[in-house]
Motif scaffolding. Structure first.
Motif, PDB file in Angstrom:
ATOM      1  N   GLN A   1       0.651  -1.257  -0.161  1.00  0.00           N
ATOM      2  CA  GLN A   1       0.183   0.034  -0.096  1.00  0.00           C
ATOM      3  C   GLN A   1       0.858   1.352  -0.072  1.00  0.00           C
ATOM      4  O   GLN A   1       1.946   1.294   0.478  1.00  0.00           O
ATOM      5  N   THR A   2       0.485   2.359  -0.623  1.00  0.00           N
ATOM      6  CA  THR A   2       0.958   3.566  -0.767  1.00  0.00           C
ATOM      7  C   THR A   2       0.466   4.713  -0.216  1.00  0.00           C
ATOM      8  O   THR A   2      -0.858   4.902   0.061  1.00  0.00           O
ATOM      9  N   TYR A   3       1.266   5.317   0.933  1.00  0.00           N
ATOM     10  CA  TYR A   3       0.541   6.589   1.733  1.00  0.00           C
ATOM     11  C   TYR A   3       1.249   7.912   1.491  1.00  0.00           C
ATOM     12  O   TYR A   3       2.523   7.656   1.445  1.00  0.00           O
ATOM     13  N   ASP A   4       0.704   8.904   1.609  1.00  0.00           N
ATOM     14  CA  ASP A   4       1.278  10.186   1.281  1.00  0.00           C
ATOM     15  C   ASP A   4       1.157  10.657   2.629  1.00  0.00           C
ATOM     16  O   ASP A   4       0.509  10.777   3.595  1.00  0.00           O
ATOM     17  N   THR A   5       2.270  11.670   2.745  1.00  0.00           N
ATOM     18  CA  THR A   5       2.513  12.430   3.898  1.00  0.00           C
ATOM     19  C   THR A   5       3.185  13.952   3.628  1.00  0.00           C
ATOM     20  O   THR A   5       4.040  13.837   2.970  1.00  0.00           O
ATOM     21  N   ASP A   6       2.505  14.775   4.398  1.00  0.00           N
ATOM     22  CA  ASP A   6       3.068  16.178   4.091  1.00  0.00           C
ATOM     23  C   ASP A   6       4.148  16.596   5.090  1.00  0.00           C
ATOM     24  O   ASP A   6       3.784  16.366   6.255  1.00  0.00           O
ATOM     25  N   VAL A   7       5.122  17.220   4.673  1.00  0.00           N
ATOM     26  CA  VAL A   7       6.202  17.509   5.444  1.00  0.00           C
ATOM     27  C   VAL A   7       6.778  19.119   5.409  1.00  0.00           C
ATOM     28  O   VAL A   7       6.683  19.701   4.427  1.00  0.00           O
ATOM     29  N   GLN A   8       6.516  19.619   6.438  1.00  0.00           N
ATOM     30  CA  GLN A   8       6.915  21.226   6.625  1.00  0.00           C
ATOM     31  C   GLN A   8       8.355  21.432   7.100  1.00  0.00           C
ATOM     32  O   GLN A   8       8.757  20.948   7.766  1.00  0.00           O
ATOM     33  N   LEU A   9       9.061  22.068   5.838  1.00  0.00           N
ATOM     34  CA  LEU A   9      10.437  22.299   6.139  1.00  0.00           C
ATOM     35  C   LEU A   9      10.514  23.584   6.851  1.00  0.00           C
ATOM     36  O   LEU A   9       9.949  24.587   6.778  1.00  0.00           O
ATOM     37  N   ASP A  10      11.763  23.604   7.820  1.00  0.00           N
ATOM     38  CA  ASP A  10      11.943  24.689   8.534  1.00  0.00           C
ATOM     39  C   ASP A  10      12.772  25.708   7.636  1.00  0.00           C
ATOM     40  O   ASP A  10      12.725  25.457   6.581  1.00  0.00           O
ATOM     41  N   ALA A  11      13.211  26.764   8.568  1.00  0.00           N
ATOM     42  CA  ALA A  11      14.034  27.879   7.827  1.00  0.00           C
ATOM     43  C   ALA A  11      15.281  27.401   7.570  1.00  0.00           C
ATOM     44  O   ALA A  11      15.790  28.045   6.482  1.00  0.00           O
ATOM     45  N   ASP A  12      15.745  26.152   7.849  1.00  0.00           N
ATOM     46  CA  ASP A  12      17.162  25.784   7.140  1.00  0.00           C
ATOM     47  C   ASP A  12      16.661  24.817   6.320  1.00  0.00           C
ATOM     48  O   ASP A  12      17.713  24.102   5.669  1.00  0.00           O
ATOM     49  N   GLY A  13      15.503  24.262   5.915  1.00  0.00           N
ATOM     50  CA  GLY A  13      15.130  23.594   4.825  1.00  0.00           C
ATOM     51  C   GLY A  13      15.181  22.328   5.127  1.00  0.00           C
ATOM     52  O   GLY A  13      15.329  21.218   4.248  1.00  0.00           O
ATOM     53  N   LYS A  14      15.019  21.848   6.336  1.00  0.00           N
ATOM     54  CA  LYS A  14      14.932  20.483   6.984  1.00  0.00           C
ATOM     55  C   LYS A  14      13.707  20.121   7.461  1.00  0.00           C
ATOM     56  O   LYS A  14      12.940  20.812   8.167  1.00  0.00           O
ATOM     57  N   GLY A  15      13.467  18.917   7.585  1.00  0.00           N
ATOM     58  CA  GLY A  15      12.477  18.295   8.258  1.00  0.00           C
ATOM     59  C   GLY A  15      12.550  16.797   8.150  1.00  0.00           C
ATOM     60  O   GLY A  15      13.612  16.355   7.781  1.00  0.00           O
ATOM     61  N   SER A  16      11.474  16.211   8.648  1.00  0.00           N
ATOM     62  CA  SER A  16      11.726  14.564   8.799  1.00  0.00           C
ATOM     63  C   SER A  16      10.366  14.005   8.942  1.00  0.00           C
ATOM     64  O   SER A  16       9.257  14.635   9.174  1.00  0.00           O
ATOM     65  N   ILE A  17      10.353  12.611   8.549  1.00  0.00           N
ATOM     66  CA  ILE A  17       9.425  11.815   8.850  1.00  0.00           C
ATOM     67  C   ILE A  17       9.500  10.537   9.544  1.00  0.00           C
ATOM     68  O   ILE A  17      10.364   9.742   9.780  1.00  0.00           O
ATOM     69  N   ALA A  18       8.573  10.635  10.820  1.00  0.00           N
ATOM     70  CA  ALA A  18       8.744   9.449  11.403  1.00  0.00           C
ATOM     71  C   ALA A  18       7.983   8.124  11.334  1.00  0.00           C
ATOM     72  O   ALA A  18       6.851   8.205  10.891  1.00  0.00           O
ATOM     73  N   ILE A  19       8.650   7.185  11.135  1.00  0.00           N
ATOM     74  CA  ILE A  19       7.980   5.699  10.779  1.00  0.00           C
ATOM     75  C   ILE A  19       8.010   4.851  12.009  1.00  0.00           C
ATOM     76  O   ILE A  19       9.150   4.515  12.695  1.00  0.00           O
ATOM     77  N   THR A  20       7.002   4.167  12.448  1.00  0.00           N
ATOM     78  CA  THR A  20       6.940   2.974  13.359  1.00  0.00           C
ATOM     79  C   THR A  20       6.359   1.808  12.935  1.00  0.00           C
ATOM     80  O   THR A  20       5.603   1.975  11.885  1.00  0.00           O
TER      81      THR A  20
END
Length: 698
Positions: free
Chosen positions: A646-665
């Motif tokens: 299955q495929t899932y979409d998630t949106d990520v907001q990047l910070d002022a340095d252009g960095k973000g993360s996705i947590a997976i469990t």
């Protein structure tokens, strides 16, 4: 032609083929495995020499290596011209460079056995003992070690030829050569030795000079004639010609000394005299001896080359020397005769070669007083073994001439037992080559390099990362010295950055920005590279590997194990938005059906997203559950139950340095396969990022 004249040459050829057969049996080599690598390390550059010769270049100047310059090998002289000529011929007769070198290595068992048998017969060793000693000498454990590493040293045909020349000089057989073919054969032997590497040429020259002086002074007689002096001079002169060929080929200026040798290294690479008395641990007798004696002492790389028979020969020579000394002290006992008399001056040759072989011996003095370019005096163990085998053959021949029938029968039986023991001693499996590893490497490299060559135009230059000096550089994590040559060896139409000589402006290219991927990328484009290859074995962990690749975007081609990744510099520019594993993942792996993947190490893992500061990006994650049941997981806290793929979409907001993360469990699962936790496959695709499959487990 009389039977006596053709019998020994025919027997020599038969013995040569028998030695090759024994070598193939001991190593596990079959005809089908001649075209796969037999080792790495120092064997890799020999494969590259063969590839250079196969492409029509002379190995000293190779325009396909060292881009944006070329490989200028004259800065690091290779004096084994005879071996190079043989490999050059084989490179055009065999299907690949690797096959050419492997066939050459097997051929050395043939040439060593043939030359040893003929020289021993020249020294009046009986046929049965000459055959036994020739086979045993050709299949020394030392030979197997060199055949899969320093393959040029495996061609120690120079040793029996050196003994032949020493015999001619000691007995002054060159003054009025009888038969007439002796002088031409001696000239050919001298040229072969001189063109077969500096180590063998040096030891042969030393032996001939010492014998020349000793026979001049004791007993006193006139200096030998021009024929003897010509043969002696031909050995170093031929080596000098090889050195000059290297020097005259230099086409690039040096910025320093590329390879430095120090006199003290003669201790590091000298021979341990204790190794002369114990067989190698790779042999059956060596393992038996180790079980009772615990043979754990410094060997400096020479212990693996000893054999049971060479150890027996050393003991026989020491006994001979004692007997000679006692008889010399008591001259009234008469002249030397029998087995001891047959040994003649050869025990003295043994003692001389041993004096250079041992740590802190004459070899060390040579390094300090004459030249520190020669350091590995332990390599002369093969001269020690050769003289030991010759003395044993002569002594057994003396016993066979005994008037006592029982002694004659015992001598023949002992010779046969010795030959059989040399073969049985190899049955422990210590000489087996890593054929399985070689097949895997061959399959991976062929598939990967073929894919790269199909993807880019002919003549494409590939920058190999991380940058590594050539030659003799320390390993970088799991990536060993010379590893960058593998892809060149398997290619036909590409040029490569690795291989320019260190200490030259060509070899130092890019070293000043090697830790700055962005600057290195800009310089690579300016130099004309069309692609970049990364060897992931050079990186200690995934974060380092990802960091090295981030500036280049995503790889276009990845090898089957994930070790090599190719990035196309002429294709689309790297994406602004990059998604990559951060924590909870191992290094990259790959299966035959899936591209690059990572294993999750814990229930919680993190994916890093980098892109335009303040932007909001969307990543698509494809999760596939194991076949035995669904898996409960979450993506940024949103629970999902994965059944199948299955495929899932998630949106990520990047910070002022252009960095973000996705947590997976991922929850634990009771599914087991073969007693191991079932893997959960995660496919990952971020914005402007090529699909990548990520393998995950608890």
């Amino acid at each position: 032609m009389s039977r006596a004249r053709w019998l020994d040459p025919v027997l020599a050829v038969i013995i040569g083929f028998v030695s090759v057969a024994i070598a193939m049996w001991a190593t596990g080599v079959r005809l089908g495995s001649l075209d796969v690598p037999w080792g790495d390390g120092d064997l890799i550059p020999v494969y590259s020499y063969a590839e250079s010769l196969r492409r029509g270049h002379w190995f000293l100047i190779n325009p396909d290596l060292g881009f944006p310059g070329f490989q200028d090998h004259g800065h690091f002289p290779v004096t084994d011209l005879l071996s190079m000529l043989q490999i050059a011929v084989l490179a055009h007769l065999t299907p690949s460079a690797i096959a050419a070198v492997n066939v050459f290595a097997l051929g050395t068992f043939f040439t060593v056995a043939v030359a040893t048998y003929l020289v021993f017969r020249w020294e009046s060793v009986d046929r049965v003992f000459a055959a036994s000693m020739a086979i045993a000498f050709a299949v020394l454990p030392w030979h197997f070690v060199r055949a899969s590493s320093h393959v040029f040293l495996a061609s120690y045909v120079s040793v029996p030829l050196a003994l032949f020349l020493v015999s001619l000089i000691a007995r002054r057989r060159l003054e009025r050569p009888r038969p007439r073919w002796v002088l031409p054969i001696a000239v050919v032997a001298a040229v072969i030795i001189g063109a077969n590497g500096v180590y063998y040429a040096l030891m042969t020259t030393i032996l001939m000079m010492v014998v020349l002086v000793v026979t001049r002074l004791w007993p006193r007689r006139s200096w030998p004639g021009w024929r003897t002096l010509l043969v002696i001079a031909l050995v170093p002169l031929t080596t000098l010609v090889a050195v000059l060929i290297n020097a005259l080929s230099i086409s690039s200026p040096s910025t320093g000394v590329s390879v430095v040798r120090y006199p003290a290294e003669s201790y590091l690479y000298g021979g341990n005299p204790a190794t002369l008395f114990f067989p190698a641990l790779t042999t059956r007798s060596g393992r038996i001896a180790d079980r009772f004696l615990d043979l754990d002492f410094p060997t400096n790389g020479t212990f693996e080359g000893s054999a049971l028979l060479s150890s027996a020969g050393v003991l026989a020579i020491l006994v001979t020397c004692v007997v000679v000394a006692l008889r010399w002290a008591a001259r009234s006992r008469g002249d030397l005769n029998g087995a001891v008399g047959r040994a003649s001056f050869w025990p003295g040759i043994f003692l001389l070669t041993t004096a250079f072989f041992v740590m802190g011996g004459l070899g060390a003095l040579f390094s300090f007083w004459i030249s520190n370019d020669i350091r590995a005096w332990g390599r002369f163990s093969v001269f020690v073994a050769g003289s030991a085998f010759l003395v044993m053959g002569l002594m057994l021949s003396g016993w066979r001439s005994s008037a006592k029938k029982l002694v004659r029968i015992g001598a023949v039986a002992l010779g046969i037992v010795m030959a059989l023991s040399a073969v049985v001693d190899l049955s422990a499996g210590g000489q087996r080559l890593p054929i399985g590893w070689g097949r895997a490497m061959d399959s991976e490299l062929r598939g990967y390099v073929d894919a790269v060559e199909e993807h880019v135009p002919d003549g494409c230059a590939v920058l190999e990362l991380p940058l590594m000096l050539y030659p003799e550089a320390p390993p970088i994590n799991r990536m060993g010295d010379y590893s960058h040559l593998w892809t060149y060896i398997y290619s036909d139409t590409l040029r490569w950055s690795y291989g320019a000589m260190k200490g030259t402006s060509l070899g130092d290219w890019g070293m000043d920005v090697k830790d700055d991927p962005q600057q290195l990328l800009e310089r690579a484009r300016a130099a004309g590279f069309c692609g970049i290859q990364v060897d992931t074995w050079a990186y200690g962990n995934l974060a380092e590997a990802v960091g090295a690749q981030r500036a280049f975007g995503s790889p276009e081609i990845v090898s089957s194990s994930g070790r090599w990744a190719f990035f196309d510099l002429d294709g689309p520019q790297p994406a602004d938005d990059v998604v990559s594993p951060e924590t909870g993942f191992t290094v990259a792996t790959q299966t035959a059906s899936l591209p690059v993947s990572w294993w999750m190490l814990s229930e919680q893992s993190t994916l890093r997203v980098e892109g335009t500061p303040g932007a909001r990006v969307r990543a698509s994650l494809t999760l596939s559950a194991p076949p035995c049941g669904p898996v409960t997981a979450s993506i940024d806290g949103a629970p999902v139950t994965v059944t199948g793929s299955q495929t899932y979409d998630t949106d990520v907001q990047l910070d002022a340095d252009g960095k973000g993360s996705i947590a997976i469990t991922a929850s634990s699962t009771s599914c087991t396969i073969g007693g191991e936790p079932s893997p959960v496959w995660l496919g990952l695709q971020g914005p402007k990022w090529a699909p990548t499959v990520v393998q995950s487990t608890r």
